[in-house]
Design a protein around this motif. Structure first.
Motif, PDB file in Angstrom:
ATOM      1  N   ALA A 389      -7.225   0.546 -12.994  1.00  0.00           N
ATOM      2  CA  ALA A 389      -6.105   1.481 -13.118  1.00  0.00           C
ATOM      3  C   ALA A 389      -4.992   0.849 -13.943  1.00  0.00           C
ATOM      4  CB  ALA A 389      -5.567   1.847 -11.732  1.00  0.00           C
ATOM      5  N   PRO A 390      -4.216   1.664 -14.662  1.00  0.00           N
ATOM      6  CA  PRO A 390      -3.045   1.113 -15.350  1.00  0.00           C
ATOM      7  C   PRO A 390      -2.044   0.574 -14.332  1.00  0.00           C
ATOM      8  CG  PRO A 390      -3.502   3.377 -16.046  1.00  0.00           C
ATOM      9  CD  PRO A 390      -4.337   3.113 -14.844  1.00  0.00           C
ATOM     10  N   ASP A 391      -1.219  -0.359 -14.755  1.00  0.00           N
ATOM     11  CA  ASP A 391      -0.142  -0.830 -13.893  1.00  0.00           C
ATOM     12  C   ASP A 391       0.898   0.265 -13.715  1.00  0.00           C
ATOM     13  OD1 ASP A 391      -1.184  -3.431 -13.364  1.00  0.00           O
ATOM     14  OD2 ASP A 391      -0.651  -3.998 -15.409  1.00  0.00           O
ATOM     15  N   ALA A 392       1.626   0.215 -12.600  1.00  0.00           N
ATOM     16  CA  ALA A 392       2.439   1.343 -12.153  1.00  0.00           C
ATOM     17  C   ALA A 392       3.894   1.222 -12.599  1.00  0.00           C
ATOM     18  CB  ALA A 392       2.381   1.449 -10.631  1.00  0.00           C
ATOM     19  N   PRO A 393       4.493   2.321 -13.062  1.00  0.00           N
ATOM     20  CA  PRO A 393       5.920   2.305 -13.389  1.00  0.00           C
ATOM     21  C   PRO A 393       6.760   2.391 -12.118  1.00  0.00           C
ATOM     22  CG  PRO A 393       5.055   4.510 -13.687  1.00  0.00           C
ATOM     23  CD  PRO A 393       3.880   3.645 -13.310  1.00  0.00           C
ATOM     24  N   GLN A 394       8.012   2.014 -12.243  1.00  0.00           N
ATOM     25  CA  GLN A 394       8.978   2.222 -11.175  1.00  0.00           C
ATOM     26  C   GLN A 394      10.311   2.595 -11.820  1.00  0.00           C
ATOM     27  OE1 GLN A 394      10.427  -1.263  -9.040  1.00  0.00           O
ATOM     28  NE2 GLN A 394       9.718  -2.630 -10.668  1.00  0.00           N
ATOM     29  N   ARG A 395      11.159   3.229 -11.062  1.00  0.00           N
ATOM     30  CA  ARG A 395      12.449   3.670 -11.576  1.00  0.00           C
ATOM     31  C   ARG A 395      13.306   2.469 -11.976  1.00  0.00           C
ATOM     32  NH1 ARG A 395      16.774   7.011  -7.853  1.00  0.00           N
ATOM     33  NH2 ARG A 395      18.574   6.860  -9.242  1.00  0.00           N
ATOM     34  N   SER A 396      13.766   2.471 -13.213  1.00  0.00           N
ATOM     35  CA  SER A 396      14.711   1.464 -13.720  1.00  0.00           C
ATOM     36  C   SER A 396      14.162   0.051 -13.648  1.00  0.00           C
ATOM     37  CB  SER A 396      16.035   1.527 -12.946  1.00  0.00           C
ATOM     38  OG  SER A 396      16.574   2.819 -12.962  1.00  0.00           O
ATOM     39  N   GLY A 397      12.838  -0.108 -13.717  1.00  0.00           N
ATOM     40  CA  GLY A 397      12.314  -1.452 -13.582  1.00  0.00           C
ATOM     41  C   GLY A 397      11.048  -1.694 -14.368  1.00  0.00           C
ATOM     42  N   VAL A 398      10.560  -2.926 -14.272  1.00  0.00           N
ATOM     43  CA  VAL A 398       9.340  -3.324 -14.973  1.00  0.00           C
ATOM     44  C   VAL A 398       8.136  -2.744 -14.253  1.00  0.00           C
ATOM     45  CG1 VAL A 398      10.413  -5.448 -15.771  1.00  0.00           C
ATOM     46  CG2 VAL A 398       9.123  -5.444 -13.636  1.00  0.00           C
ATOM     47  N   GLY A 460      -0.409  12.895  -9.043  1.00  0.00           N
ATOM     48  CA  GLY A 460      -0.045  13.658 -10.225  1.00  0.00           C
ATOM     49  C   GLY A 460       1.419  13.408 -10.550  1.00  0.00           C
ATOM     50  N   ALA A 461       1.967  14.167 -11.480  1.00  0.00           N
ATOM     51  CA  ALA A 461       3.398  14.069 -11.818  1.00  0.00           C
ATOM     52  C   ALA A 461       3.836  12.621 -12.001  1.00  0.00           C
ATOM     53  CB  ALA A 461       4.254  14.753 -10.745  1.00  0.00           C
ATOM     54  N   ASN A 462       2.946  11.796 -12.557  1.00  0.00           N
ATOM     55  CA  ASN A 462       3.225  10.389 -12.852  1.00  0.00           C
ATOM     56  C   ASN A 462       3.370   9.520 -11.607  1.00  0.00           C
ATOM     57  OD1 ASN A 462       3.296   8.581 -15.040  1.00  0.00           O
ATOM     58  ND2 ASN A 462       5.504   8.333 -14.838  1.00  0.00           N
ATOM     59  N   TRP A 463       2.881   9.992 -10.461  1.00  0.00           N
ATOM     60  CA  TRP A 463       2.810   9.129  -9.281  1.00  0.00           C
ATOM     61  C   TRP A 463       1.619   8.180  -9.422  1.00  0.00           C
ATOM     62  CZ3 TRP A 463       6.033   8.081  -5.457  1.00  0.00           C
ATOM     63  CH2 TRP A 463       6.997   9.013  -5.081  1.00  0.00           C
ATOM     64  N   TYR A 464       1.796   6.940  -8.957  1.00  0.00           N
ATOM     65  CA  TYR A 464       0.731   5.943  -8.944  1.00  0.00           C
ATOM     66  C   TYR A 464       0.507   5.511  -7.494  1.00  0.00           C
ATOM     67  CZ  TYR A 464       0.817   5.399 -14.033  1.00  0.00           C
ATOM     68  OH  TYR A 464       0.725   5.606 -15.382  1.00  0.00           O
ATOM     69  N   TYR A 465      -0.760   5.571  -7.030  1.00  0.00           N
ATOM     70  CA  TYR A 465      -1.144   5.154  -5.690  1.00  0.00           C
ATOM     71  C   TYR A 465      -2.000   3.893  -5.806  1.00  0.00           C
ATOM     72  CZ  TYR A 465      -0.133   9.952  -3.932  1.00  0.00           C
ATOM     73  OH  TYR A 465       0.443  11.147  -3.583  1.00  0.00           O
ATOM     74  N   PHE A 466      -1.737   2.883  -4.964  1.00  0.00           N
ATOM     75  CA  PHE A 466      -2.516   1.648  -5.048  1.00  0.00           C
ATOM     76  C   PHE A 466      -2.405   0.872  -3.741  1.00  0.00           C
ATOM     77  CE2 PHE A 466       1.556   1.531  -7.189  1.00  0.00           C
ATOM     78  CZ  PHE A 466       2.204   0.397  -6.725  1.00  0.00           C
ATOM     79  N   PRO A 481      -2.710   4.333   4.776  1.00  0.00           N
ATOM     80  CA  PRO A 481      -1.439   3.921   4.164  1.00  0.00           C
ATOM     81  C   PRO A 481      -1.696   3.345   2.768  1.00  0.00           C
ATOM     82  CG  PRO A 481      -1.932   2.635   6.157  1.00  0.00           C
ATOM     83  CD  PRO A 481      -3.175   3.370   5.773  1.00  0.00           C
ATOM     84  N   PHE A 482      -0.698   3.442   1.883  1.00  0.00           N
ATOM     85  CA  PHE A 482      -0.853   2.891   0.536  1.00  0.00           C
ATOM     86  C   PHE A 482       0.517   2.704  -0.090  1.00  0.00           C
ATOM     87  CE2 PHE A 482      -1.216   7.500   0.418  1.00  0.00           C
ATOM     88  CZ  PHE A 482      -0.355   7.884  -0.585  1.00  0.00           C
ATOM     89  N   GLN A 483       0.567   1.902  -1.150  1.00  0.00           N
ATOM     90  CA  GLN A 483       1.779   1.745  -1.942  1.00  0.00           C
ATOM     91  C   GLN A 483       1.841   2.878  -2.967  1.00  0.00           C
ATOM     92  OE1 GLN A 483       2.691  -0.878   0.272  1.00  0.00           O
ATOM     93  NE2 GLN A 483       3.773  -1.634  -1.519  1.00  0.00           N
ATOM     94  N   ARG A 484       3.065   3.236  -3.381  1.00  0.00           N
ATOM     95  CA  ARG A 484       3.187   4.230  -4.440  1.00  0.00           C
ATOM     96  C   ARG A 484       4.512   4.041  -5.177  1.00  0.00           C
ATOM     97  NH1 ARG A 484       4.681  10.155  -1.737  1.00  0.00           N
ATOM     98  NH2 ARG A 484       6.566   9.464  -0.649  1.00  0.00           N
ATOM     99  N   SER A 485       4.533   4.489  -6.419  1.00  0.00           N
ATOM    100  CA  SER A 485       5.762   4.479  -7.213  1.00  0.00           C
ATOM    101  C   SER A 485       5.565   5.435  -8.379  1.00  0.00           C
ATOM    102  CB  SER A 485       6.081   3.065  -7.731  1.00  0.00           C
ATOM    103  OG  SER A 485       5.143   2.676  -8.730  1.00  0.00           O
ATOM    104  N   ARG A 486       6.643   5.724  -9.092  1.00  0.00           N
ATOM    105  CA  ARG A 486       6.581   6.448 -10.361  1.00  0.00           C
ATOM    106  C   ARG A 486       7.844   6.159 -11.145  1.00  0.00           C
ATOM    107  NH1 ARG A 486       7.411  12.976  -9.685  1.00  0.00           N
ATOM    108  NH2 ARG A 486       9.095  12.972  -8.162  1.00  0.00           N
ATOM    109  N   ASP A 487       7.940   6.685 -12.358  1.00  0.00           N
ATOM    110  CA  ASP A 487       9.050   6.315 -13.232  1.00  0.00           C
ATOM    111  C   ASP A 487      10.398   6.819 -12.730  1.00  0.00           C
ATOM    112  OD1 ASP A 487       8.463   8.955 -13.675  1.00  0.00           O
ATOM    113  OD2 ASP A 487       8.152   8.760 -15.839  1.00  0.00           O
ATOM    114  N   THR A 488      10.405   7.742 -11.773  1.00  0.00           N
ATOM    115  CA  THR A 488      11.663   8.227 -11.186  1.00  0.00           C
ATOM    116  C   THR A 488      11.812   7.808  -9.736  1.00  0.00           C
ATOM    117  OG1 THR A 488      10.625  10.333 -10.597  1.00  0.00           O
ATOM    118  CG2 THR A 488      11.772  10.218 -12.722  1.00  0.00           C
ATOM    119  N   GLN A 489      10.947   6.915  -9.256  1.00  0.00           N
ATOM    120  CA  GLN A 489      10.966   6.524  -7.836  1.00  0.00           C
ATOM    121  C   GLN A 489      10.679   5.042  -7.701  1.00  0.00           C
ATOM    122  OE1 GLN A 489      11.835   8.542  -5.488  1.00  0.00           O
ATOM    123  NE2 GLN A 489      11.482   7.242  -3.715  1.00  0.00           N
TER     124      GLN A 489
END
Length: 571
Positions: A389-398, A460-466, A481-489
């Motif tokens: 899977a691609p690496d996951a974005p997060q809001r305002s971060g790497v 979806g909507a640019n959410w990443y589950y891992f 349970p799982f970790q999640r993030s996206r470019d606005t979260q």
């Protein structure tokens, strides 16, 4: 613990690598057809109890530098350049499995506020996912440090008895009552009586069959490699002190000039099994080892001196598909198997290729009173491929490191195995991202193992589950349970599942949303967010399951770093 390198490569440079890998795979598989010949143990030894706990923990000194919880790039199972190309190619992977979208489209969730309202005692009911029965703060980068160093990532775990909740994270542990109160904390090194290098990668499980907690962790300091195991003397230990309430064991795991990493622990009615990925001190993956202990001897410890026990060691080079065996995850058995040979099951995915549709079902089997237990493997084929899977974005971060498709947790109950891991996935009209793959395996019957349910799902909507984990309730409900993030979260943890009679997994509810951008640099421009979460079915209410996961929280002048949240969920 694992770290990764992340120099992005182009898809064109990736394709020749993939072709070579696939050709090599075909050649190896031709020489290693699926079979169930018994793998004999390499060694049988007596494990002697050891390692009384030390006195008080050292004071926490928050002025020390952060220390990454890793000693080698151990989740680079394939060469670094190849893995980087695969992670980059996963963004546009045309064959990525189409995933069901579970998140409701709309504005990003509002993070929970810090404060007493985090401990929600009553059920929170809505139409999405399992109900939240209870929630309280777990360990954090500060409360878990207890060594004068602040470690990342947490590698969070939870084990729950009828009276106690035992949490573990790098590099500390905490025991509370079932409401998260009356806490007793301890550093892993202090608990295991070790004054040398740091003990890390904890695993925790409460075994209802023996009414004992099991804890494992590892330590490495070239040329030393050690596996530590602890067994509680009852279901209600009053302290985190051995040998008063626990029996501790230390195993030398230096094999072929390699060291043990990423332990995974499973228990059935007969054995405690721990698998470890081994990496050469000089660099590079070696093989997987499985350490199987006579459980009856270990748990006969209610009074008197801590008992010794027999241990069998298995060296595993390849899986049933001919690929290197990596992260051969033992199942946590909630019920007895009621199958001949008293099998303890394991499941592994293929990590050394970009994509695969193959898994391996492993069995540790009893061959009679005068014979050593044997290990078998059988190839399973899934209906959909899985892969990096691609690496996951997060809001305002790497970007956050989303890991690889290794098997993360396996649970067995009433004739069914559930196993979960991360995979690349696709949604219509957007770039590929990270999803959860959940498979159900029926391990008995004429086929001696087959995949009877599988689903790939994401937000979806640019959410990443891992980094998922899994538990099975007494009703047959599955909780993940799982970790999640996206470019606005920000980085957070969510929980979803599948009721026993449902045709698919339901939408998630947050265990805890993040509050800030996290950056624990793993020396390759990514932030470490993992390497795993934890789940366990509740031994009191068989409709419920516990979960623990990481979220990003603020520590004032220390900045943004990891915290964990514990939750009890019920369908």
């Amino acid at each position: 613990m694992r770290s990764s390198m992340s120099m992005r490569s182009s898809l064109s440079s990736f394709l020749p690598i993939l072709l070579v890998a696939l050709l090599a795979t075909s050649a190896v598989m031709a020489q290693n057809p699926s079979r169930e010949a018994v793998i004999e143990p390499e060694a049988t030894t007596e494990v002697i109890s050891c390692c009384d706990s030390l006195g008080d923990d050292p004071p926490i000194n928050l002025l020390k530098v952060f220390a990454v919880g890793s000693h080698a790039p151990s989740h680079v199972i394939v060469p670094t350049e190849t893995r980087n190309a695969w992670k980059n190619a996963a963004i546009t992977w045309e064959g990525a499995p189409r995933a069901r979208t579970l998140e409701q489209v709309g504005p990003p969730p509002i993070p929970f506020k810090d404060g007493p309202e985090l401990d929600t005692r009553g059920p929170v009911l809505d139409t999405r996912g399992p109900a939240t029965v209870r929630r309280f703060d777990g360990l954090s980068t500060v409360s878990a440090s207890r060594t004068g160093q602040l470690f990342f990532p947490p590698d969070s775990q939870v084990g729950v008895s009828p009276t106690k909740v035992v949490l573990a994270a790098n590099v500390g542990m905490r025991m509370t009552d079932r409401n998260g109160e009356n806490a007793v904390s301890r550093n892993l090194n202090t608990f295991f009586g070790e004054t040398g290098s740091t003990i890390f990668d904890p695993r925790v499980y409460y075994d209802r069959l023996s009414e004992r907690f099991f804890i494992s962790a590892v330590r490495v300091n070239d040329p030393v490699s050690r596996l530590y195991v602890a067994v509680s003397r009852s279901s209600n230990p009053e302290s985190l002190t051995a040998p008063t309430d626990w029996c501790n064991y230390e195993i030398d795991t230096q094999r072929q000039n390699s060291w043990a990493d990423f332990p995974q622990m499973g228990v059935n009615e007969k054995w405690l099994a721990i698998s470890t990925n081994h990496f050469r001190f000089s660099g590079g993956f070696n093989k997987t080892f499985i350490w199987a202990f006579d459980k009856a001897a270990l748990v006969d410890n209610a009074a008197g001196a801590c008992p010794d026990a027999t241990m069998w060691q298995y060296a595993v080079n390849i899986d049933a598909g001919g690929q290197p065996a990596v992260s051969v995850a033992p199942a946590q058995h909630y019920t007895e198997a009621t199958i001949g040979n008293t099998p303890l099951f394991f499941v592994s995915a293929q990590v050394s290729v970009f994509t695969s549709d193959r898994y391996t079902l492993w069995r540790l089997i009893d061959r009679g009173a005068n014979a050593k237990p044997g290990l078998q493997r059988r190839r399973l084929t899934s209906a959909q491929p899985y892969g990096y899977a691609p690496d996951a974005p997060q809001r305002s971060g790497v970007l956050l490191d989303s890991g690889d498709p290794r098997m993360h947790q396996v649970a067995y109950r009433d004739g069914r195995l559930w196993a979960v891991h991360t995979t690349g996935c696709s949604f219509a009209g957007v770039s590929n991202n990270a999803c959860i793959r959940a498979i159900e395996i029926t391990p008995a019957g004429a086929n001696r193992g087959e995949i009877t349910f599988e689903e790939t799902y994401g937000g979806g909507a640019n959410w990443y589950y891992f980094y998922p984990s899994v538990a099975i309730t007494g009703n047959g409900d599955v909780v993940v349970p799982f970790q999640r993030s996206r470019d606005t979260q920000f980085l957070g943890t969510a929980v979803n599942g599948k009721p026993a009679n449902a045709a698919s997994f339901d939408a998630p509810r947050p265990l805890r949303n993040g509050a800030c951008p996290i950056f624990n640099d793993n020396n390759n421009g990514l932030s470490r967010a993992g390497d795993y979460t934890g789940a366990q079915a509740d031994p009191v209410n068989d409709r419920s399951a516990w979960a623990v996961g990481e979220f990003a929280g603020s520590f004032g002048s220390l900045g943004c770093d990891w915290r964990t949240m514990v939750g009890l969920y019920r369908y």
